[in-house]
Design an enzyme around this catalytic site. Structure first.
Site, PDB file in Angstrom:
ATOM      1  N   ARG A  70       0.845  -1.194   0.000  1.00 35.56           N
ATOM      2  CA  ARG A  70       0.000   0.000   0.000  1.00 35.56           C
ATOM      3  C   ARG A  70       0.880   1.243   0.000  1.00 35.56           C
ATOM      4  NH1 ARG A  70      -4.824  -1.794   4.296  1.00 35.56           N
ATOM      5  NH2 ARG A  70      -5.269  -3.765   3.244  1.00 35.56           N
ATOM      6  N   ARG A 113       2.259   1.241  10.191  1.00 35.36           N
ATOM      7  CA  ARG A 113       1.742   1.640   8.877  1.00 35.36           C
ATOM      8  C   ARG A 113       2.884   1.569   7.873  1.00 35.36           C
ATOM      9  NH1 ARG A 113      -3.057   4.104   8.106  1.00 35.36           N
ATOM     10  NH2 ARG A 113      -3.174   4.684  10.297  1.00 35.36           N
ATOM     11  N   ARG A 118       0.738  -6.383  12.594  1.00 37.49           N
ATOM     12  CA  ARG A 118       0.112  -5.774  13.774  1.00 37.49           C
ATOM     13  C   ARG A 118      -0.068  -6.790  14.896  1.00 37.49           C
ATOM     14  NH1 ARG A 118      -3.649  -0.590  12.325  1.00 37.49           N
ATOM     15  NH2 ARG A 118      -2.151   0.366  10.895  1.00 37.49           N
ATOM     16  N   GLU A 146      -6.491  -0.703  15.419  1.00 34.75           N
ATOM     17  CA  GLU A 146      -7.115  -1.677  14.521  1.00 34.75           C
ATOM     18  C   GLU A 146      -6.136  -2.765  14.101  1.00 34.75           C
ATOM     19  OE1 GLU A 146      -8.123  -2.287   9.953  1.00 34.75           O
ATOM     20  OE2 GLU A 146      -7.997  -0.198  10.615  1.00 34.75           O
ATOM     21  N   SER A 162     -10.383  -5.625   9.947  1.00 36.92           N
ATOM     22  CA  SER A 162     -11.690  -5.106   9.538  1.00 36.92           C
ATOM     23  C   SER A 162     -12.421  -6.237   8.830  1.00 36.92           C
ATOM     24  CB  SER A 162     -11.550  -3.919   8.585  1.00 36.92           C
ATOM     25  OG  SER A 162     -11.160  -2.757   9.264  1.00 36.92           O
TER      26      SER A 162
END
Length: 426
Positions: free
Chosen positions: A260, A275, A390, A347, A350
């Site tokens: 990403r 991130r 994560r 987070e 999701s």
């Protein structure tokens, strides 16, 4: 992608649904374009009917020895008109497709209204945050002190937002991915897949990353895209297919690298591994019958939560509000893990039900109904089961020791040859 028939049936209702997303009314513009397109198609069909009639009249006239030149000239003119109408209809159809493709999914009724993440609703919590008799440190402080997490080396190789892991910490990351795959395939009924990390435009459009989120992706020089998540190749396995109703649900999983650009993340989470441009994730995808997608959504979310429960890491489940729900989702549960070093929940997964939104974009359907002949879009669901990087952060921070080491959760010890602690250097 939206079904134009639902907008025709209730334009005001569609505008109300888009208003929950913060969008201005669009139904009138869509319906005007649709009416123009349908008008062109109708005119084309009328001219085709007239040409068919003329063909019969020409045939009859020639058999009777009559002069058919005027009829043939009319037929030739009609053919030119039909070609022009065909081009007009195709252009209008492309404009309508572009307009519909730019609109987000309709939210479920139970999604709370709100502008951003502050309006998300907590559904439940599991586990208690650990209590330390020392000041807990963040994952990158622990990893760098151990000499097993190296951001400077990664920057030399690739730039910012990359990391290099070494020794037991690299093995711990690998163990997490293997543990998740074993859990989801062995106990949760998912089929493991090995999928490409490069996909074409159609695949990325199908899972609604294109056209809206192109800047968040990495594109190769030959026009392919590096996958931002295994959701893209896994879900597109159903693209263009008509699946037997009895084959549903498909439950698929894969452990892949994900890429990403983090285009909108300037200045956010610049320290550590939270991130990154490249990370590993175990993805869960379901291709489900519409009647079963709500139950499948809950099931998928529980599968992801059980990863954290087996690891012994505290988490909470959040129902995302209208302003925080992703473009393609009708409803999303976020799972947020407790990070002691930050003193906050972050987070880690999701889990989203997109209903028929993605299926219409990729033309993924099933055949069923009372007579076994009806064809309708499937429902697609996706979720992180979970993000490996994560999860590594969560384990490092929740299982840090006073000496600077990391206690290995019981569930991971078989994957590390029985190792119980990653110890700090003597």
């Amino acid at each position: 992608m939206h079904d134009i028939r639902t907008i025709r049936a209730d334009g005001a209702g569609f505008d109300a649904a888009m208003a929950r997303r913060g969008l201005a009314p669009v139904a009138d513009a869509i319906l005007a374009l649709d009416a123009e397109r349908r008008g062109a198609l109708t005119a084309q069909q009328e001219r085709q009917a007239r040409r068919n009639q003329l063909a019969r009249e020409v045939g009859q006239g020639k058999r009777a020895g009559a002069d058919t030149a005027a009829l043939e000239a009319e037929a030739t003119a009609l053919r030119g008109e039909m070609e022009a109408l065909e081009q007009t209809a195709a252009g209008l159809d492309a404009r309508l497709h572009t307009m519909l493709a730019a609109l987000p999914n309709v939210l479920d009724a139970d999604v709370p209204d709100g502008a951003d993440e502050t309006a998300n609703a907590e559904v439940q919590r599991w586990g208690a945050p650990p209590v330390f008799d020392f000041a807990p440190r963040q994952h990158f402080e622990i990893g760098e002190a151990l000499g097993m997490m190296d951001f400077a080396a990664a920057a030399k190789l690739a730039g910012a937002r990359f990391s290099v892991l070494r020794g037991p910490l690299a093995r711990l990351e690998r163990a997490l991915g293997q543990f998740m795959l074993d859990l989801h395939t062995g106990e949760h009924g998912y089929t493991e897949c090995s999928v490409p990390s490069l996909v074409n435009d159609a695949a990325v459009f199908g899972t609604n990353q294109l056209p809206k989120f192109a800047e968040d992706l990495f594109r190769t020089t030959d026009g392919r895209w590096l996958i931002p998540t295994a959701e893209v190749p896994l879900t597109n396995l159903a693209a263009g297919e008509i699946l037997p109703e009895k084959s549903l649900p498909w439950r698929l999983t894969a452990l892949t690298d994900c890429f990403r650009s983090e285009a909108g993340a300037a200045g956010r989470d610049t320290a550590g591994m939270l991130r990154q441009h490249q990370f590993r994730k175990v993805e869960l995808v379901s291709i489900a019958h519409p009647d079963a997608s709500d139950a499948e959504h809950e099931r998928m979310t529980r599968c992801a939560e059980q990863v954290l429960e087996r690891l012994g890491v505290p988490y909470r489940r959040m129902l995302l509000c209208s302003g925080d729900t992703g473009f393609g989702a009708a409803k999303t549960f976020d799972i947020e893990v407790w990070l002691p070093g930050q003193g906050a929940f972050r987070e880690i997964s999701s889990c989203s039900n997109t209903r028929a939104f993605q299926a219409r974009r990729m033309n993924a359907r099933f055949r069923g109904g009372p007579d076994g002949k009806a064809v309708a879009p499937v429902h697609t669901l996706n979720g992180s089961g979970v993000a490996v990087g994560r999860a590594l952060i969560a384990v490092i921070e929740n299982f840090q020791t006073a000496s600077g080491g990391i206690a290995v959760p019981q569930a991971l010890r078989p994957y590390l040859g029985g190792l119980s602690e990653i110890a700090a250097p003597a």
